[in-house]
Structures are given as structure tokens and as C-alpha cells.
Write a protein that holds these residues in place. Structure first.
Motif, PDB file in Angstrom:
ATOM      1  N   ALA A  48      35.169 -77.818  51.061  1.00  0.00           N
ATOM      2  CA  ALA A  48      35.822 -78.189  52.318  1.00  0.00           C
ATOM      3  C   ALA A  48      35.266 -79.509  52.844  1.00  0.00           C
ATOM      4  O   ALA A  48      36.028 -80.410  53.213  1.00  0.00           O
ATOM      5  CB  ALA A  48      35.654 -77.079  53.352  1.00  0.00           C
ATOM      6  N   TRP A  49      33.939 -79.653  52.860  1.00  0.00           N
ATOM      7  CA  TRP A  49      33.341 -80.890  53.369  1.00  0.00           C
ATOM      8  C   TRP A  49      33.701 -82.084  52.487  1.00  0.00           C
ATOM      9  O   TRP A  49      33.904 -83.188  52.994  1.00  0.00           O
ATOM     10  CB  TRP A  49      31.822 -80.738  53.497  1.00  0.00           C
ATOM     11  N   ASN A  50      33.810 -81.892  51.186  1.00  0.00           N
ATOM     12  CA  ASN A  50      34.200 -82.995  50.311  1.00  0.00           C
ATOM     13  C   ASN A  50      35.653 -83.409  50.501  1.00  0.00           C
ATOM     14  O   ASN A  50      36.039 -84.499  50.086  1.00  0.00           O
ATOM     15  CB  ASN A  50      33.905 -82.656  48.844  1.00  0.00           C
ATOM     16  N   SER A  51      36.442 -82.584  51.158  1.00  0.00           N
ATOM     17  CA  SER A  51      37.813 -82.986  51.483  1.00  0.00           C
ATOM     18  C   SER A  51      37.824 -84.052  52.576  1.00  0.00           C
ATOM     19  O   SER A  51      38.801 -84.774  52.715  1.00  0.00           O
ATOM     20  CB  SER A  51      38.637 -81.780  51.946  1.00  0.00           C
ATOM     21  N   ARG A  52      36.747 -84.107  53.361  1.00  0.00           N
ATOM     22  CA  ARG A  52      36.628 -85.014  54.511  1.00  0.00           C
ATOM     23  C   ARG A  52      37.782 -84.833  55.495  1.00  0.00           C
ATOM     24  O   ARG A  52      38.218 -85.776  56.144  1.00  0.00           O
ATOM     25  CB  ARG A  52      36.501 -86.461  54.063  1.00  0.00           C
ATOM     26  N   ASP A  53      38.272 -83.604  55.597  1.00  0.00           N
ATOM     27  CA  ASP A  53      39.371 -83.260  56.493  1.00  0.00           C
ATOM     28  C   ASP A  53      38.827 -82.385  57.623  1.00  0.00           C
ATOM     29  O   ASP A  53      38.627 -81.184  57.429  1.00  0.00           O
ATOM     30  CB  ASP A  53      40.456 -82.513  55.708  1.00  0.00           C
ATOM     31  N   PRO A  54      38.550 -82.978  58.798  1.00  0.00           N
ATOM     32  CA  PRO A  54      37.976 -82.198  59.890  1.00  0.00           C
ATOM     33  C   PRO A  54      38.809 -80.971  60.265  1.00  0.00           C
ATOM     34  O   PRO A  54      38.253 -79.931  60.600  1.00  0.00           O
ATOM     35  CB  PRO A  54      37.910 -83.187  61.054  1.00  0.00           C
ATOM     36  N   ASP A  55      40.133 -81.078  60.193  1.00  0.00           N
ATOM     37  CA  ASP A  55      40.986 -79.941  60.545  1.00  0.00           C
ATOM     38  C   ASP A  55      40.792 -78.782  59.571  1.00  0.00           C
ATOM     39  O   ASP A  55      40.813 -77.616  59.980  1.00  0.00           O
ATOM     40  CB  ASP A  55      42.457 -80.351  60.586  1.00  0.00           C
ATOM     41  N   ARG A  56      40.599 -79.077  58.311  1.00  0.00           N
ATOM     42  CA  ARG A  56      40.321 -78.029  57.317  1.00  0.00           C
ATOM     43  C   ARG A  56      38.929 -77.437  57.540  1.00  0.00           C
ATOM     44  O   ARG A  56      38.751 -76.222  57.527  1.00  0.00           O
ATOM     45  CB  ARG A  56      40.440 -78.605  55.910  1.00  0.00           C
ATOM     46  N   VAL A  57      37.944 -78.297  57.729  1.00  0.00           N
ATOM     47  CA  VAL A  57      36.557 -77.858  57.825  1.00  0.00           C
ATOM     48  C   VAL A  57      36.352 -76.938  59.026  1.00  0.00           C
ATOM     49  O   VAL A  57      35.705 -75.896  58.909  1.00  0.00           O
ATOM     50  CB  VAL A  57      35.597 -79.061  57.865  1.00  0.00           C
ATOM     51  N   VAL A  58      36.907 -77.260  60.188  1.00  0.00           N
ATOM     52  CA  VAL A  58      36.620 -76.478  61.388  1.00  0.00           C
ATOM     53  C   VAL A  58      37.180 -75.062  61.339  1.00  0.00           C
ATOM     54  O   VAL A  58      36.738 -74.202  62.111  1.00  0.00           O
ATOM     55  CB  VAL A  58      37.077 -77.172  62.686  1.00  0.00           C
ATOM     56  N   GLN A  59      38.110 -74.791  60.440  1.00  0.00           N
ATOM     57  CA  GLN A  59      38.721 -73.466  60.383  1.00  0.00           C
ATOM     58  C   GLN A  59      37.764 -72.368  59.935  1.00  0.00           C
ATOM     59  O   GLN A  59      38.063 -71.190  60.105  1.00  0.00           O
ATOM     60  CB  GLN A  59      39.960 -73.490  59.479  1.00  0.00           C
ATOM     61  N   VAL A  60      36.610 -72.716  59.365  1.00  0.00           N
ATOM     62  CA  VAL A  60      35.659 -71.694  58.913  1.00  0.00           C
ATOM     63  C   VAL A  60      34.576 -71.411  59.955  1.00  0.00           C
ATOM     64  O   VAL A  60      33.668 -70.634  59.698  1.00  0.00           O
ATOM     65  CB  VAL A  60      35.019 -72.064  57.556  1.00  0.00           C
ATOM     66  N   TYR A  61      34.699 -72.018  61.136  1.00  0.00           N
ATOM     67  CA  TYR A  61      33.735 -71.825  62.207  1.00  0.00           C
ATOM     68  C   TYR A  61      34.368 -71.014  63.336  1.00  0.00           C
ATOM     69  O   TYR A  61      35.573 -71.103  63.574  1.00  0.00           O
ATOM     70  CB  TYR A  61      33.251 -73.177  62.751  1.00  0.00           C
ATOM     71  N   THR A  62      33.549 -70.234  64.047  1.00  0.00           N
ATOM     72  CA  THR A  62      34.064 -69.502  65.199  1.00  0.00           C
ATOM     73  C   THR A  62      34.507 -70.491  66.277  1.00  0.00           C
ATOM     74  O   THR A  62      34.068 -71.646  66.291  1.00  0.00           O
ATOM     75  CB  THR A  62      32.990 -68.552  65.775  1.00  0.00           C
ATOM     76  N   GLU A  63      35.366 -70.039  67.163  1.00  0.00           N
ATOM     77  CA  GLU A  63      35.826 -70.908  68.262  1.00  0.00           C
ATOM     78  C   GLU A  63      34.655 -71.420  69.099  1.00  0.00           C
ATOM     79  O   GLU A  63      34.706 -72.523  69.613  1.00  0.00           O
ATOM     80  CB  GLU A  63      36.811 -70.154  69.164  1.00  0.00           C
ATOM     81  N   ASP A  64      33.592 -70.612  69.218  1.00  0.00           N
ATOM     82  CA  ASP A  64      32.445 -70.988  70.049  1.00  0.00           C
ATOM     83  C   ASP A  64      31.213 -71.357  69.212  1.00  0.00           C
ATOM     84  O   ASP A  64      30.089 -71.253  69.677  1.00  0.00           O
ATOM     85  CB  ASP A  64      32.097 -69.862  71.017  1.00  0.00           C
ATOM     86  N   THR A  65      31.447 -71.817  67.982  1.00  0.00           N
ATOM     87  CA  THR A  65      30.341 -72.175  67.092  1.00  0.00           C
ATOM     88  C   THR A  65      29.357 -73.109  67.785  1.00  0.00           C
ATOM     89  O   THR A  65      29.741 -73.923  68.630  1.00  0.00           O
ATOM     90  CB  THR A  65      30.887 -72.811  65.791  1.00  0.00           C
ATOM     91  N   ARG A  66      28.098 -72.970  67.424  1.00  0.00           N
ATOM     92  CA  ARG A  66      27.032 -73.820  67.977  1.00  0.00           C
ATOM     93  C   ARG A  66      26.314 -74.486  66.812  1.00  0.00           C
ATOM     94  O   ARG A  66      25.922 -73.813  65.870  1.00  0.00           O
ATOM     95  CB  ARG A  66      26.057 -72.996  68.807  1.00  0.00           C
ATOM     96  N   TRP A  67      26.137 -75.798  66.930  1.00  0.00           N
ATOM     97  CA  TRP A  67      25.506 -76.588  65.871  1.00  0.00           C
ATOM     98  C   TRP A  67      24.306 -77.354  66.407  1.00  0.00           C
ATOM     99  O   TRP A  67      24.243 -77.709  67.588  1.00  0.00           O
ATOM    100  CB  TRP A  67      26.473 -77.635  65.351  1.00  0.00           C
ATOM    101  N   ARG A  68      23.408 -77.658  65.470  1.00  0.00           N
ATOM    102  CA  ARG A  68      22.432 -78.733  65.654  1.00  0.00           C
ATOM    103  C   ARG A  68      22.558 -79.567  64.392  1.00  0.00           C
ATOM    104  O   ARG A  68      22.364 -79.078  63.289  1.00  0.00           O
ATOM    105  CB  ARG A  68      21.011 -78.214  65.788  1.00  0.00           C
ATOM    106  N   ASN A  69      22.946 -80.816  64.538  1.00  0.00           N
ATOM    107  CA  ASN A  69      23.083 -81.722  63.405  1.00  0.00           C
ATOM    108  C   ASN A  69      22.401 -83.034  63.786  1.00  0.00           C
ATOM    109  O   ASN A  69      22.919 -83.773  64.622  1.00  0.00           O
ATOM    110  CB  ASN A  69      24.562 -81.972  63.097  1.00  0.00           C
ATOM    111  N   ARG A  70      21.223 -83.268  63.205  1.00  0.00           N
ATOM    112  CA  ARG A  70      20.396 -84.402  63.608  1.00  0.00           C
ATOM    113  C   ARG A  70      20.117 -84.272  65.106  1.00  0.00           C
ATOM    114  O   ARG A  70      19.541 -83.283  65.523  1.00  0.00           O
ATOM    115  CB  ARG A  70      21.040 -85.725  63.238  1.00  0.00           C
TER     116      ARG A  70
END
Length: 161
Positions: free
Chosen positions: A31-53
Motif C-alpha cells: 500500500a505504501w509503495n503505491s504512494r496513494d494516500p487514499d488507498r493507504v488511509v483505508q487500513v487505519y481506524t477513523e481515530d488512528t493516532r500516529w507518531r511519525n518523526r
């Protein structure tokens, strides 16, 4: 507890085995190698929480905006992920990706992620730690065409990364 039948699910579902976790990791890499944000976000919950850098997006919309900025800056992005460990509804991953900036400076970014999933197999937490290493173009190791890494392409361990 298995998810209710009307919930959107993203198999494989927890509780993870090493085999199902490795499959989940490969699906995420693809999914990440597709570089398609709309595709990638579909595997996360609506209220997903991230720490990225140093960024802390919350929810699919903030994650989508984060990914749009990321792939506008990290050009010719190629990613390889590898399962590190799994237990219950959590997976630990290590990864490396190569990209260049708008001045054609290449980088290899190394990192680790900790993932936590809900019963439907959607990722609710993602904690990523990442370091960037400047590399020369001829030191690149990821040369496949844009998109999914070919099955025959070596993984991180085979590449000595």
C-alpha cells in the motif's frame, strides 16, 4: 473477540501469528509503495493516532494530509518492510526506504514501527522512529519500477540492512 459482521475488516485479523503478521506487513508495504494516500488511509481506524518523526497526526484526514506532504517531498519513494515481532494485536516492524529530494539528493531512511490493531484488523496506533542517511545515487539498492516491490527482490535481511 471477533469483529461484528457489519464492521469493515482488513484481514489478517488479530491475534497475529508470525505468518499472518508477515502477511499484514507485506500488505502495508504494498500500500505504501503505491504512494496513494487514499488507498493507504483505508487500513487505519477513523481515530488512528500516529507518531511519525516529530508529527502526531490523529484521524484519517490528518494522516491523508501527512502522506500527501510526505510523497510530494520524498520523490521516487521505494520501501521495504520486515516483520520484527508480533504478539496478540501488536506488530513490530523494521523498514528502509529510498527517495530523493527536489535537488536529486538521495537518502535511505531506516526505521522501526510499532503497530496496534483493533479487532477488525484496522490499525489504531502507529509509532514510527526514523533516521535518514544521505547516499549517492549509485549506492541505491531499491531499483524496481514504481509500485509494488517484486516478489523476487531481496528483503532487508537478504540485503544486509
Amino acid at each position: 473477540m471477533p469483529p461484528e459482521p457489519d464492521l469493515q475488516t482488513k484481514p489478517p485479523l488479530p491475534s497475529f501469528t508470525p505468518e499472518t503478521a508477515a502477511h499484514k506487513v507485506r500488505l502495508a508495504e504494498d500500500a505504501w509503495n503505491s504512494r496513494d494516500p487514499d488507498r493507504v488511509v483505508q487500513v487505519y481506524t477513523e481515530d488512528t493516532r500516529w507518531r511519525n518523526r516529530a508529527e502526531f497526526p490523529v484521524g484519517r484526514e490528518q494522516v491523508r494530509a501527512f502522506l500527501q506532504r510526505k510523497w510530494a517531498r520524498e520523490l521516487d519513494y521505494r520501501l521495504v518492510k520486515e516483520l520484527w515481532a508480533c504478539a496478540g494485536h501488536r506488530i513490530a516492524v523494521r523498514f528502509a526506504y529510498e527517495w530523493h529530494d527536489d535537488s536529486d539528493q538521495w537518502f535511505r531512511s531506516y526505521g522501526n514501527e510499532n503497530w496496534e490493531f483493533d479487532p477488525a484488523g484496522l490499525m489504531q496506533r502507529r509509532y514510527a522512529s526514523i533516521n535518514d542517511l544521505r547516499i549517492r545515487a549509485h549506492d541505491r539498492l531499491f531499483h524496481w519500477p514504481p509500485g509494488r516491490r517484486p516478489d523476487a527482490h531481496p528483503g532487508l535481511s537478504e540485503l544486509g540492512l
